[in-house]
Design a protein around this motif. Sequence first.
Motif, mmCIF file in Angstrom:
data_model
loop_
_atom_site.group_PDB
_atom_site.id
_atom_site.type_symbol
_atom_site.label_atom_id
_atom_site.label_comp_id
_atom_site.label_asym_id
_atom_site.label_seq_id
_atom_site.Cartn_x
_atom_site.Cartn_y
_atom_site.Cartn_z
ATOM 1 N N PHE A 44 25.806 152.548 41.162
ATOM 2 C CA PHE A 44 25.120 151.252 41.231
ATOM 3 C C PHE A 44 24.636 151.028 42.657
ATOM 4 C CE2 PHE A 44 29.662 150.625 41.852
ATOM 5 C CZ PHE A 44 29.731 149.871 43.028
ATOM 6 N N ALA A 45 23.677 150.139 42.805
ATOM 7 C CA ALA A 45 23.085 149.842 44.105
ATOM 8 C C ALA A 45 23.869 148.728 44.813
ATOM 9 C CB ALA A 45 21.631 149.431 43.943
ATOM 10 N N GLU A 46 23.875 148.818 46.130
ATOM 11 C CA GLU A 46 24.493 147.797 46.969
ATOM 12 C C GLU A 46 23.650 147.648 48.231
ATOM 13 O OE1 GLU A 46 28.754 147.975 47.485
ATOM 14 O OE2 GLU A 46 28.609 147.235 49.552
ATOM 15 N N THR A 47 23.640 146.462 48.793
ATOM 16 C CA THR A 47 22.914 146.211 50.039
ATOM 17 C C THR A 47 23.765 145.330 50.941
ATOM 18 O OG1 THR A 47 20.767 146.353 48.956
ATOM 19 C CG2 THR A 47 20.832 145.260 51.080
ATOM 20 N N ASN A 48 23.930 145.772 52.189
ATOM 21 C CA ASN A 48 24.704 145.024 53.168
ATOM 22 C C ASN A 48 23.794 144.489 54.268
ATOM 23 O OD1 ASN A 48 26.954 145.965 51.788
ATOM 24 N ND2 ASN A 48 27.273 147.672 53.171
ATOM 25 N N LEU A 49 24.083 143.297 54.729
ATOM 26 C CA LEU A 49 23.558 142.805 55.996
ATOM 27 C C LEU A 49 24.770 142.643 56.897
ATOM 28 C CD1 LEU A 49 20.893 141.861 57.399
ATOM 29 C CD2 LEU A 49 21.698 139.526 56.980
ATOM 30 N N ARG A 50 24.806 143.390 57.987
ATOM 31 C CA ARG A 50 26.030 143.482 58.777
ATOM 32 C C ARG A 50 25.715 143.359 60.263
ATOM 33 N NH1 ARG A 50 27.095 150.011 58.077
ATOM 34 N NH2 ARG A 50 26.113 150.654 60.032
ATOM 35 N N THR A 51 26.761 143.038 61.017
ATOM 36 C CA THR A 51 26.635 143.028 62.465
ATOM 37 C C THR A 51 27.863 143.702 63.064
ATOM 38 O OG1 THR A 51 26.049 141.637 64.371
ATOM 39 C CG2 THR A 51 27.705 140.770 62.838
ATOM 40 N N TYR A 52 27.841 143.880 64.370
ATOM 41 C CA TYR A 52 28.808 144.742 65.062
ATOM 42 C C TYR A 52 29.715 143.885 65.932
ATOM 43 C CZ TYR A 52 25.519 148.113 63.312
ATOM 44 O OH TYR A 52 24.720 148.849 62.458
ATOM 45 N N VAL A 53 31.017 144.092 65.804
ATOM 46 C CA VAL A 53 31.989 143.178 66.402
ATOM 47 C C VAL A 53 33.149 143.947 67.024
ATOM 48 C CG1 VAL A 53 31.424 141.331 64.767
ATOM 49 C CG2 VAL A 53 33.258 142.938 64.207
ATOM 50 N N ARG A 54 33.896 143.189 67.825
ATOM 51 C CA ARG A 54 35.193 143.648 68.328
ATOM 52 C C ARG A 54 36.265 142.716 67.801
ATOM 53 N NH1 ARG A 54 35.397 147.435 72.492
ATOM 54 N NH2 ARG A 54 33.348 148.086 73.272
ATOM 55 N N GLY A 55 37.369 143.318 67.367
ATOM 56 C CA GLY A 55 38.483 142.540 66.847
ATOM 57 C C GLY A 55 39.373 142.005 67.940
ATOM 58 N N PRO A 56 40.445 141.318 67.574
ATOM 59 C CA PRO A 56 41.364 140.744 68.562
ATOM 60 C C PRO A 56 41.973 141.775 69.507
ATOM 61 C CG PRO A 56 41.771 139.816 66.392
ATOM 62 C CD PRO A 56 40.806 140.948 66.199
ATOM 63 N N ASP A 57 42.104 143.040 69.046
ATOM 64 C CA ASP A 57 42.657 144.090 69.895
ATOM 65 C C ASP A 57 41.577 144.855 70.660
ATOM 66 O OD1 ASP A 57 41.439 145.466 67.857
ATOM 67 O OD2 ASP A 57 43.167 146.737 67.379
ATOM 68 N N GLY A 58 40.331 144.404 70.557
ATOM 69 C CA GLY A 58 39.222 145.104 71.218
ATOM 70 C C GLY A 58 38.620 146.214 70.400
ATOM 71 N N GLY A 59 39.196 146.516 69.233
ATOM 72 C CA GLY A 59 38.663 147.573 68.389
ATOM 73 C C GLY A 59 37.303 147.216 67.821
ATOM 74 N N GLN A 60 36.467 148.220 67.632
ATOM 75 C CA GLN A 60 35.105 148.016 67.168
ATOM 76 C C GLN A 60 35.008 148.162 65.658
ATOM 77 O OE1 GLN A 60 33.644 151.006 69.984
ATOM 78 N NE2 GLN A 60 32.231 149.466 70.781
ATOM 79 N N GLY A 61 34.223 147.296 65.049
ATOM 80 C CA GLY A 61 34.082 147.337 63.604
ATOM 81 C C GLY A 61 32.856 146.583 63.144
ATOM 82 N N LEU A 62 32.847 146.245 61.857
ATOM 83 C CA LEU A 62 31.724 145.566 61.230
ATOM 84 C C LEU A 62 32.154 144.216 60.675
ATOM 85 C CD1 LEU A 62 30.240 148.491 59.098
ATOM 86 C CD2 LEU A 62 29.284 147.578 61.224
ATOM 87 N N TRP A 63 31.215 143.271 60.732
ATOM 88 C CA TRP A 63 31.362 141.998 60.027
ATOM 89 C C TRP A 63 30.163 141.885 59.092
ATOM 90 C CZ3 TRP A 63 34.686 138.338 58.807
ATOM 91 C CH2 TRP A 63 34.206 137.110 58.328
ATOM 92 N N PHE A 64 30.419 141.665 57.803
ATOM 93 C CA PHE A 64 29.349 141.593 56.821
ATOM 94 C C PHE A 64 28.862 140.149 56.696
ATOM 95 C CE2 PHE A 64 31.680 145.431 55.634
ATOM 96 C CZ PHE A 64 30.625 146.336 55.615
ATOM 97 N N LEU A 65 27.588 139.947 56.974
ATOM 98 C CA LEU A 65 26.977 138.629 56.842
ATOM 99 C C LEU A 65 26.670 138.319 55.385
ATOM 100 C CD1 LEU A 65 24.602 139.038 59.896
ATOM 101 C CD2 LEU A 65 26.665 137.618 59.808
ATOM 102 N N SER A 66 26.330 139.329 54.606
ATOM 103 C CA SER A 66 26.162 139.173 53.159
ATOM 104 C C SER A 66 26.179 140.552 52.523
ATOM 105 C CB SER A 66 24.860 138.439 52.815
ATOM 106 O OG SER A 66 23.734 139.237 53.104
ATOM 107 N N ILE A 67 26.578 140.581 51.258
ATOM 108 C CA ILE A 67 26.554 141.820 50.476
ATOM 109 C C ILE A 67 26.066 141.478 49.078
ATOM 110 C CG2 ILE A 67 27.840 143.782 49.581
ATOM 111 C CD1 ILE A 67 29.909 143.403 51.730
ATOM 112 N N GLU A 68 25.023 142.166 48.657
ATOM 113 C CA GLU A 68 24.545 142.059 47.281
ATOM 114 C C GLU A 68 24.925 143.343 46.549
ATOM 115 O OE1 GLU A 68 23.714 138.732 48.557
ATOM 116 O OE2 GLU A 68 22.688 140.256 49.705
ATOM 117 N N VAL A 69 25.352 143.202 45.291
ATOM 118 C CA VAL A 69 25.813 144.365 44.548
ATOM 119 C C VAL A 69 25.394 144.238 43.094
ATOM 120 C CG1 VAL A 69 28.078 143.359 44.011
ATOM 121 C CG2 VAL A 69 27.828 145.843 44.149
ATOM 122 N N ALA A 70 25.061 145.370 42.489
ATOM 123 C CA ALA A 70 24.596 145.382 41.102
ATOM 124 C C ALA A 70 25.714 145.688 40.116
ATOM 125 C CB ALA A 70 23.471 146.406 40.940
#
Length: 245
Positions: free
Chosen positions: A75-101
């Motif tokens: 199935f199809a999926e679409t993410n709108l995401r941005t790039y973040v650092r967590g409380p420990d300084g680790g790098q990751g993703l924050w999803f602004l929205s996700i559409e899924v079929a």
Amino acid sequence: MVSYGPPQRVYVPALRADWLTQTFVHWAYPPARIQPLLPRGLTVDTFDGAAWVSLTPFVMAGVRPPGSPAALPPFAETNLRTYVRGPDGGQGLWFLSIEVACPVMLAARAVGVPYHPGRLELARRDGVVDYSGARRGDGPRYRLTVRPGEPIRPSRQDVWLTSRWRAYTRQLGALWETPVEHAPWPLREARLDALSETCTRVVGLPPPVTEPVVHFSDGVRNVRLGVSHPIRHRGGTPAGATPDG
């Protein structure tokens, strides 16, 4: 610096999947535009002083819990995401929205994943890939046509934009973290033939004004998503929560 391959192993995955036919469309934004969209405990991450937001349509295939021989149909999926650092300084993703079929995936809302049902389509023709998607009502919409090119050797920026090994969500007053493990993305050049989108506007961002950076990947298989867990400070309080919960 984000690593090209996963810095951690996911020995006990909560879910396995293949992420296929993926396009990345990345736009630069001033960090001050992104930070208000993040929950407490996350800080906007930057590359050469800019924050980035990425639209990433793709196909989810082989979705199954560990040990199960049966998988959901692709199935199809679409993410709108941005790039973040967590409380420990680790790098990751924050999803602004996700559409899924696939309605089954809406169960991930239980750990704060912002899934929304959408009408998504993907087709390959004459050397191009067409994507389109829409959420019901006034939700985000997009149409995207990309022309994949030759394989590339990823630059430092390419790795920063595509190789992220944890995702953050917020649920029950706390930040949650989900580790991810898969092979490095095999990236290809990509040219946009057409793009229209309201995804950025719907989440509260102005329309992009910079030329996007675009990547295409045929995909990665055997993606291992770990068990989501709340992040706790040293004192035992979940990150982003008040001491009394």
